[in-house]
Enzyme design. Structure first.
Site, PDB file in Angstrom:
ATOM      1  N   GLY A  22      42.795  31.768  45.725  1.00 40.39           N
ATOM      2  CA  GLY A  22      41.994  31.345  44.591  1.00 40.39           C
ATOM      3  C   GLY A  22      40.499  31.335  44.820  1.00 40.39           C
ATOM      4  N   SER A  23      40.008  32.153  45.767  1.00 43.36           N
ATOM      5  CA  SER A  23      38.549  32.131  45.975  1.00 43.36           C
ATOM      6  C   SER A  23      37.812  32.739  44.773  1.00 43.36           C
ATOM      7  CB  SER A  23      38.166  32.823  47.279  1.00 43.36           C
ATOM      8  OG  SER A  23      38.398  34.207  47.213  1.00 43.36           O
ATOM      9  N   ASN A  24      38.408  33.724  44.131  1.00 41.73           N
ATOM     10  CA  ASN A  24      37.783  34.264  42.911  1.00 41.73           C
ATOM     11  C   ASN A  24      37.846  33.254  41.767  1.00 41.73           C
ATOM     12  OD1 ASN A  24      36.765  37.109  43.114  1.00 41.73           O
ATOM     13  ND2 ASN A  24      38.756  37.339  44.098  1.00 41.73           N
ATOM     14  N   LEU A  78      49.138  38.824  41.213  1.00 37.11           N
ATOM     15  CA  LEU A  78      49.877  40.004  41.664  1.00 37.11           C
ATOM     16  C   LEU A  78      51.040  40.407  40.760  1.00 37.11           C
ATOM     17  CD1 LEU A  78      49.880  39.251  45.497  1.00 37.11           C
ATOM     18  CD2 LEU A  78      48.413  40.839  44.254  1.00 37.11           C
ATOM     19  N   ILE A  86      51.817  40.890  33.972  1.00 38.58           N
ATOM     20  CA  ILE A  86      51.792  39.883  32.907  1.00 38.58           C
ATOM     21  C   ILE A  86      52.531  40.447  31.691  1.00 38.58           C
ATOM     22  CG2 ILE A  86      49.706  38.637  33.637  1.00 38.58           C
ATOM     23  CD1 ILE A  86      48.360  40.234  31.260  1.00 38.58           C
ATOM     24  N   ASN A 110      40.848  42.084  34.944  1.00 40.51           N
ATOM     25  CA  ASN A 110      41.411  41.946  36.290  1.00 40.51           C
ATOM     26  C   ASN A 110      40.339  42.342  37.304  1.00 40.51           C
ATOM     27  OD1 ASN A 110      43.475  41.750  38.369  1.00 40.51           O
ATOM     28  ND2 ASN A 110      43.514  43.989  38.393  1.00 40.51           N
ATOM     29  N   HIS A 124      39.996  44.092  41.016  1.00 42.26           N
ATOM     30  CA  HIS A 124      40.734  44.889  41.998  1.00 42.26           C
ATOM     31  C   HIS A 124      39.791  45.147  43.175  1.00 42.26           C
ATOM     32  CE1 HIS A 124      43.770  47.724  43.354  1.00 42.26           C
ATOM     33  NE2 HIS A 124      42.791  48.536  43.694  1.00 42.26           N
ATOM     34  N   ASP A 168      46.168  48.758  36.734  1.00 49.09           N
ATOM     35  CA  ASP A 168      44.876  49.254  37.232  1.00 49.09           C
ATOM     36  C   ASP A 168      44.319  50.443  36.456  1.00 49.09           C
ATOM     37  OD1 ASP A 168      45.094  47.325  39.198  1.00 49.09           O
ATOM     38  OD2 ASP A 168      45.872  48.696  40.711  1.00 49.09           O
ATOM     39  N   GLU A 227      33.188  40.469  45.294  1.00 43.44           N
ATOM     40  CA  GLU A 227      34.043  40.062  44.162  1.00 43.44           C
ATOM     41  C   GLU A 227      33.533  38.761  43.547  1.00 43.44           C
ATOM     42  OE1 GLU A 227      38.367  40.109  44.773  1.00 43.44           O
ATOM     43  OE2 GLU A 227      38.078  41.457  46.458  1.00 43.44           O
TER      44      GLU A 227
END
Ligand code: GRF
Length: 180
Positions: free
Chosen positions: A12-14, A79, A82, A94, A96, A137, A166
């Site tokens: 969860g760093s993003n 990952l 959805i 998203n 990537h 993607d 990111e």
């Protein structure tokens, strides 16, 4: 104020970069919910720290997300696929960890991405933020950041350099979309 829902599967760093940006007023929106892929992932602790409600993904996720009427959904290290019904609610983006359209698609996640970039002898890598559609993607690219691949890089050192980029790119893209 606009409402953002974040989906995460990992540390969860993003997600936290988005929480920090929201709290610092970098965009005019509030993160109203974290959807976690499962119990026990690091992102949940970060949500608690930032006072953001958490919903653990289950068969009622679509209904739960709809309750919040979000303006934007951000997949931040999420990952799983959805459900298509989520795509009908609002724009979904998203992040990537490579320069799409290269190094995307099935099997290209986590360390696999950075291994492939090194194996291909690329001089640059870096994150891509893109819209999500029904194909992995492949949605329209919103923005990318280039970072150098350095001599002696391992998948880990490259991943760390990309991850730092990111954390800047994702909040920037959220702002850009919400300002539209
Ligand atoms: C990031 O590299 C993201 O691009 C990828 O998974 C990683 C998640 O990191 N899809 P975190 O959970 O945001 O720390």
């Amino acid at each position: 104020m606009k409402k953002i829902i974040v989906f995460a599967s990992g540390g969860g760093s993003n997600f936290e970069a988005l929480c920090n940006a929201a709290e610092a007023g970098k965009f005019n929106a509030k993160i109203v919910l974290l959807v976690a892929s499962k119990n026990g992932i690091g992102a949940i602790e970060k949500a608690k720290k930032h006072n953001i409600p958490v919903y653990i993904y289950d068969e009622n996720t679509v209904a739960e997300v709809k309750k919040y009427s979000p303006d934007l959904i951000a997949l931040a290290g999420y990952l799983q696929k959805i459900p298509d019904q989520i795509l009908d609610i609002c724009p979904v983006i998203n992040i990537h960890p490579a320069l799409l359209p290269k190094f995307g698609g099935k099997g290209m996640y986590g360390h696999h991405v950075h291994e492939a970039v090194l194996k291909a002898g690329e001089q640059f890598s870096g994150p891509t933020v893109h819209y999500v559609n029904e194909h992995y993607d492949e949605g329209a690219i919103i923005k990318q950041t280039r970072v150098p691949v350095l001599a002696g890089d391992t998948p880990q050192t490259l991943a760390a350099r990309v991850l730092e980029a990111e954390h800047k790119l994702l909040p920037e893209c959220v702002k850009q979309i919400l300002d539209k």
